[in-house]
Design a protein around this motif. Structure first.
Motif, short mmCIF file in Angstrom:
data_model
loop_
_atom_site.label_atom_id
_atom_site.label_comp_id
_atom_site.label_asym_id
_atom_site.label_seq_id
_atom_site.Cartn_x
_atom_site.Cartn_y
_atom_site.Cartn_z
N ARG A 20 0.83 -1.21 0.00
CA ARG A 20 0.00 0.00 0.00
C ARG A 20 0.87 1.26 0.00
NH1 ARG A 20 -5.11 -0.15 -1.52
NH2 ARG A 20 -5.48 -1.92 -0.20
N GLU A 21 1.95 1.24 0.77
CA GLU A 21 2.86 2.39 0.79
C GLU A 21 3.52 2.57 -0.58
OE1 GLU A 21 4.39 2.64 5.39
OE2 GLU A 21 5.05 0.92 4.17
N MET A 22 3.91 1.47 -1.21
CA MET A 22 4.49 1.54 -2.54
C MET A 22 3.47 2.10 -3.54
SD MET A 22 7.67 0.38 -2.63
CE MET A 22 7.97 -0.32 -4.21
N GLN A 23 2.25 1.66 -3.41
CA GLN A 23 1.17 2.15 -4.28
C GLN A 23 1.07 3.67 -4.17
OE1 GLN A 23 -2.72 0.56 -3.30
NE2 GLN A 23 -3.72 2.38 -4.12
N ASN A 24 1.10 4.18 -2.95
CA ASN A 24 1.01 5.62 -2.73
C ASN A 24 2.22 6.36 -3.27
OD1 ASN A 24 -1.50 5.37 -1.50
ND2 ASN A 24 -0.61 5.13 0.54
N ILE A 25 3.41 5.79 -3.11
CA ILE A 25 4.62 6.42 -3.61
C ILE A 25 4.54 6.60 -5.13
CG2 ILE A 25 7.10 6.02 -4.03
CD1 ILE A 25 7.12 4.73 -1.16
N PHE A 26 4.04 5.58 -5.81
CA PHE A 26 3.95 5.63 -7.26
C PHE A 26 2.70 6.34 -7.76
CE2 PHE A 26 7.16 2.38 -6.80
CZ PHE A 26 8.00 2.64 -7.87
N GLY A 27 1.77 6.62 -6.85
CA GLY A 27 0.56 7.31 -7.25
C GLY A 27 -0.43 6.44 -8.00
N PHE A 28 -0.33 5.12 -7.80
CA PHE A 28 -1.26 4.19 -8.44
C PHE A 28 -2.58 4.21 -7.70
CE2 PHE A 28 2.66 1.42 -9.57
CZ PHE A 28 2.95 2.22 -10.66
N THR A 29 -3.69 4.04 -8.42
CA THR A 29 -5.00 4.02 -7.78
C THR A 29 -5.29 2.67 -7.12
OG1 THR A 29 -6.03 3.45 -9.90
CG2 THR A 29 -6.01 5.78 -9.28
N THR A 30 -4.62 1.61 -7.61
CA THR A 30 -4.76 0.29 -7.01
C THR A 30 -3.36 -0.32 -6.85
OG1 THR A 30 -4.90 -0.97 -9.08
CG2 THR A 30 -6.97 -0.07 -8.21
N PRO A 31 -3.23 -1.34 -6.00
CA PRO A 31 -1.92 -1.97 -5.80
C PRO A 31 -1.59 -3.03 -6.84
CG PRO A 31 -3.49 -2.96 -4.32
CD PRO A 31 -4.22 -1.85 -5.04
N GLN A 32 -2.44 -3.22 -7.84
CA GLN A 32 -2.27 -4.32 -8.79
C GLN A 32 -0.91 -4.32 -9.49
OE1 GLN A 32 -4.79 -5.78 -7.15
NE2 GLN A 32 -4.66 -7.05 -8.96
N ALA A 33 -0.41 -3.16 -9.88
CA ALA A 33 0.89 -3.10 -10.57
C ALA A 33 2.00 -3.63 -9.68
CB ALA A 33 1.19 -1.68 -11.02
N ILE A 34 1.97 -3.26 -8.41
CA ILE A 34 2.99 -3.72 -7.46
C ILE A 34 2.93 -5.23 -7.34
CG2 ILE A 34 3.92 -3.52 -5.12
CD1 ILE A 34 3.93 -0.82 -6.61
N TYR A 35 1.72 -5.78 -7.20
CA TYR A 35 1.56 -7.23 -7.10
C TYR A 35 2.04 -7.93 -8.38
CZ TYR A 35 -1.05 -6.82 -2.75
OH TYR A 35 -1.41 -6.55 -1.45
N LYS A 36 1.74 -7.37 -9.54
CA LYS A 36 2.19 -7.97 -10.80
C LYS A 36 3.71 -7.97 -10.88
CE LYS A 36 -1.90 -7.09 -13.57
NZ LYS A 36 -2.45 -6.40 -14.75
N TRP A 37 4.35 -6.88 -10.44
CA TRP A 37 5.82 -6.85 -10.41
C TRP A 37 6.34 -7.97 -9.52
CZ3 TRP A 37 6.59 -0.98 -8.98
CH2 TRP A 37 6.17 -0.18 -10.04
N GLN A 38 5.76 -8.09 -8.32
CA GLN A 38 6.24 -9.07 -7.34
C GLN A 38 6.01 -10.51 -7.80
OE1 GLN A 38 5.97 -6.61 -3.18
NE2 GLN A 38 4.38 -8.05 -3.56
#
Length: 76
Positions: A20-38
């Motif tokens: 969630r913190e990473m999502q906020n840092i990147f300004g994404f509306t959802t955390p999906q991109a972070i999960y896809k990276w991981q």
């Protein structure tokens, strides 16, 4: 890509950051991109890799995992 994804997760946890913190840092509306990276189903763009490296206090080379077999297969 999967090995890079695992590495991103490891580095994120070592930095003490939640998804969630990473999502906020990147300004994404959802955390999906972070999960896809991981999970290794998607890779960060070059721009996002630069930010990711800065946030995690590592170099881009320390984020990406390149396996020799992948390079050999690509070259043939």
């Amino acid at each position: 890509m999967v090995a890079t994804g695992r590495n991103i997760m490891k580095l994120r946890k070592a930095a003490g950051l939640s998804v969630r913190e990473m999502q906020n840092i990147f300004g994404f509306t959802t955390p999906q991109a972070i999960y896809k990276w991981q999970h290794g189903t998607a890779m960060p763009t070059i721009d996002n890799l630069v930010v990711l490296a800065a946030v995690l206090d590592v170099t881009i080379d320390e984020i990406l995992v390149v396996q020799r077999e992948d390079i050999v297969q690509f070259a043939t």
